[in-house]
Scaffold this active site. Structure first.
Site, PDB file in Angstrom:
ATOM      1  N   ASN A   8       1.026  -6.833 -13.775  1.00 19.94           N
ATOM      2  CA  ASN A   8       0.836  -7.953 -13.072  1.00 19.94           C
ATOM      3  C   ASN A   8      -0.731  -8.231 -13.071  1.00 19.94           C
ATOM      4  O   ASN A   8      -1.736  -7.641 -12.628  1.00 19.94           O
ATOM      5  CB  ASN A   8       1.127  -7.877 -11.413  1.00 19.94           C
ATOM      6  CG  ASN A   8       0.766  -8.977 -10.622  1.00 19.94           C
ATOM      7  OD1 ASN A   8       0.331  -9.853 -11.093  1.00 19.94           O
ATOM      8  ND2 ASN A   8       0.789  -8.806  -9.297  1.00 19.94           N
ATOM      9  N   LYS A  10      -2.218 -10.799 -12.147  1.00 15.42           N
ATOM     10  CA  LYS A  10      -2.777 -11.771 -10.986  1.00 15.42           C
ATOM     11  C   LYS A  10      -3.635 -12.786 -11.716  1.00 15.42           C
ATOM     12  O   LYS A  10      -3.381 -13.488 -12.830  1.00 15.42           O
ATOM     13  CB  LYS A  10      -3.680 -10.882 -10.099  1.00 15.42           C
ATOM     14  CG  LYS A  10      -2.853  -9.709  -9.631  1.00 15.42           C
ATOM     15  CD  LYS A  10      -3.427  -8.885  -8.509  1.00 15.42           C
ATOM     16  CE  LYS A  10      -2.838  -7.607  -8.166  1.00 15.42           C
ATOM     17  NZ  LYS A  10      -2.952  -7.180  -7.233  1.00 15.42           N
ATOM     18  N   HIS A 124       5.014 -11.153  -3.001  1.00 13.89           N
ATOM     19  CA  HIS A 124       3.838 -10.249  -3.400  1.00 13.89           C
ATOM     20  C   HIS A 124       2.777 -10.530  -1.808  1.00 13.89           C
ATOM     21  O   HIS A 124       2.716 -11.631  -1.210  1.00 13.89           O
ATOM     22  CB  HIS A 124       2.983 -10.631  -4.359  1.00 13.89           C
ATOM     23  CG  HIS A 124       1.893  -9.631  -5.018  1.00 13.89           C
ATOM     24  ND1 HIS A 124       0.701  -9.583  -4.009  1.00 13.89           N
ATOM     25  CD2 HIS A 124       1.775  -8.597  -5.744  1.00 13.89           C
ATOM     26  CE1 HIS A 124       0.186  -8.421  -4.625  1.00 13.89           C
ATOM     27  NE2 HIS A 124       0.977  -7.834  -5.620  1.00 13.89           N
ATOM     28  N   GLU A 126      -0.113 -10.464  -1.490  1.00 14.31           N
ATOM     29  CA  GLU A 126      -1.346 -11.246  -1.425  1.00 14.31           C
ATOM     30  C   GLU A 126      -0.886 -12.889  -1.323  1.00 14.31           C
ATOM     31  O   GLU A 126      -1.677 -13.361  -0.531  1.00 14.31           O
ATOM     32  CB  GLU A 126      -1.915 -11.324  -3.117  1.00 14.31           C
ATOM     33  CG  GLU A 126      -2.835 -10.016  -3.245  1.00 14.31           C
ATOM     34  CD  GLU A 126      -2.864  -9.435  -4.385  1.00 14.31           C
ATOM     35  OE1 GLU A 126      -2.730 -10.306  -5.451  1.00 14.31           O
ATOM     36  OE2 GLU A 126      -3.446  -8.373  -4.700  1.00 14.31           O
ATOM     37  N   GLU A 194       5.360  -2.048  -2.318  1.00 16.74           N
ATOM     38  CA  GLU A 194       3.871  -2.041  -2.500  1.00 16.74           C
ATOM     39  C   GLU A 194       3.065  -1.919  -1.027  1.00 16.74           C
ATOM     40  O   GLU A 194       3.115  -2.990  -0.370  1.00 16.74           O
ATOM     41  CB  GLU A 194       3.451  -3.121  -3.257  1.00 16.74           C
ATOM     42  CG  GLU A 194       3.965  -3.325  -4.547  1.00 16.74           C
ATOM     43  CD  GLU A 194       3.118  -4.242  -5.508  1.00 16.74           C
ATOM     44  OE1 GLU A 194       2.850  -3.691  -6.434  1.00 16.74           O
ATOM     45  OE2 GLU A 194       2.781  -5.347  -4.980  1.00 16.74           O
ATOM     46  N   GLY A 200      -5.055  -1.991  -4.774  1.00 14.81           N
ATOM     47  CA  GLY A 200      -6.514  -2.269  -5.206  1.00 14.81           C
ATOM     48  C   GLY A 200      -7.146  -1.155  -4.308  1.00 14.81           C
ATOM     49  O   GLY A 200      -8.445  -1.810  -4.315  1.00 14.81           O
ATOM     50  N   SER A 237      -2.272   0.784  -6.904  1.00 12.77           N
ATOM     51  CA  SER A 237      -3.268   1.931  -7.370  1.00 12.77           C
ATOM     52  C   SER A 237      -2.729   2.650  -8.265  1.00 12.77           C
ATOM     53  O   SER A 237      -3.056   3.868  -8.285  1.00 12.77           O
ATOM     54  CB  SER A 237      -4.048   2.632  -6.120  1.00 12.77           C
ATOM     55  OG  SER A 237      -4.809   1.722  -5.246  1.00 12.77           O
TER      56      SER A 237
HETATM   57  P1  PGA Z   1      -3.063  -2.502  -8.057  1.00 13.72           P
HETATM   58  O1  PGA Z   1      -2.188  -3.754  -7.718  1.00 13.72           O
HETATM   59  O2  PGA Z   1      -2.368  -1.868  -9.058  1.00 13.72           O
HETATM   60  O3  PGA Z   1      -4.350  -3.209  -8.497  1.00 13.72           O
HETATM   61  O4  PGA Z   1      -3.109  -1.781  -6.947  1.00 13.72           O
HETATM   62  C1  PGA Z   1      -0.827  -3.577  -7.622  1.00 13.72           C
HETATM   63  C2  PGA Z   1      -0.253  -5.031  -7.279  1.00 13.72           C
HETATM   64  O5  PGA Z   1      -0.753  -5.872  -6.412  1.00 13.72           O
HETATM   65  O6  PGA Z   1       0.958  -5.548  -7.653  1.00 13.72           O
END
Ligand code: PGA
Length: 273
Positions: A8, A10, A124, A126, A194, A200, A237
């Site tokens: 992903n 982003k 997601h 976010e 997640e 992150g 992460s």
């Molecule tokens: P990350 O993000 O691997 O940077 O923690 C995962 C995600 O948001 O899908």
């Protein structure tokens, strides 16, 4: 059973950087690797058609090597050959909750399908947090994705406070029940667990926490007779250093990788793990 590894990106990368990533990784993905792994790339939507074209160039070159002049191959046969040679499947990071019409700036599930994609990430955290997406909106998007023949990659996950309060399973159950449309037949669903506190942050749940939470999700999904087939992924992460251990954890069918998917060599290591 094949593990699913999703990148992903982003809102990252220029077209040049995307091209370099593809040119680095695609030739290194061997048939052997694909026997154990399915790779899905979710770049920004504006790059989907461009990346599909890059992958197609590689596939046509390969077909020419194997079969000679591509122009002489019948269209249906050519499409089949291309499909068989595809190493990286494509997905979008979101789609509109409307099918079409006056929704300036939105991209429909049908358009994503049209761009050569087969998957779409929905819900997601976010988008839930920064764009106020509710379970009801996610549910509308899943309906449209399925209608457009896309496989939804549904994300769910609790906050740190919910995890610590011990109430997180009720929350995950409610996210599942409300995000998945009640009367919709879903032939294939990818569910990404997640935890928000892990995205992150560099903090990864313990193996025991992953096993327990994924077991709970598995039971919930198994109880939904409308879902014919599902896979459960872990995301948050994931790095080249911890991917192998997480993939070995019980109930983990694959990984959703954010930050660590941006750098091509690092992501290749994750695929190989
Ligand atoms: P990350 O993000 O691997 O940077 O923690 C995962 C995600 O948001 O899908």
């Amino acid at each position: 059973m094949k593990k699913i590894i999703i990148a992903n990106w982003k809102m990252n990368k220029t077209f040049d950087e995307a091209q370099r990533w593809i040119e680095y990784i695609n030739p290194k993905i061997t048939t052997e690797l694909l026997n154990n792994t399915q790779i899905i790339l979710c770049p920004p939507a504006i790059m989907l058609d461009f990346i599909d074209g890059l992958l197609l160039d590689d596939e046509l070159a390969e077909i020419e090597k194997l079969k000679g002049d591509v122009e002489q191959i019948e269209q249906k046969e050519l499409e089949k050959l291309i499909k068989n040679l595809r190493k990286i499947n494509l997905g979008a990071q979101d789609c509109s909750s409307a099918e079409k019409g006056a929704f300036t700036g939105e991209i429909s599930a049908g358009m994503i399908k049209d761009s050569g994609s087969e998957y779409v990430i929905l819900g997601h955290s976010e988008r839930r947090q920064l764009r106020n997406e509710t379970d009801e909106i996610v549910s509308q998007k899943i309906t449209l994705a399925v209608k457009a023949n896309l496989t939804p990659i549904l994300c769910i996950g609790e906050s740190k406070a919910l995890r610590e309060s011990g109430e997180f399973k009720n929350f995950l159950k409610s996210q599942l029940n409300k995000s998945i449309p009640e009367d919709l037949k879903v032939s294939k669903l990818i569910l990404a667990y997640e935890p928000i506190w892990s995205i992150g942050t560099g903090i990864v749940p313990t193996c025991a926490q992953i096993i327990d939470t994924l077991e709970f999700i598995k039971t919930e999904l198994s109880n939904n007779s409308n879902i014919a087939e599902f896979k459960i992924l872990y995301g948050g992460s994931v790095t080249a250093e911890n991917s192998s251990e997480i993939l070995k954890t019980k109930n983990v069918d694959g990984l959703l990788v954010g930050g660590a998917s941006l750098e091509s060599e690092g992501f290749l290591q994750i695929i190989k793990s």
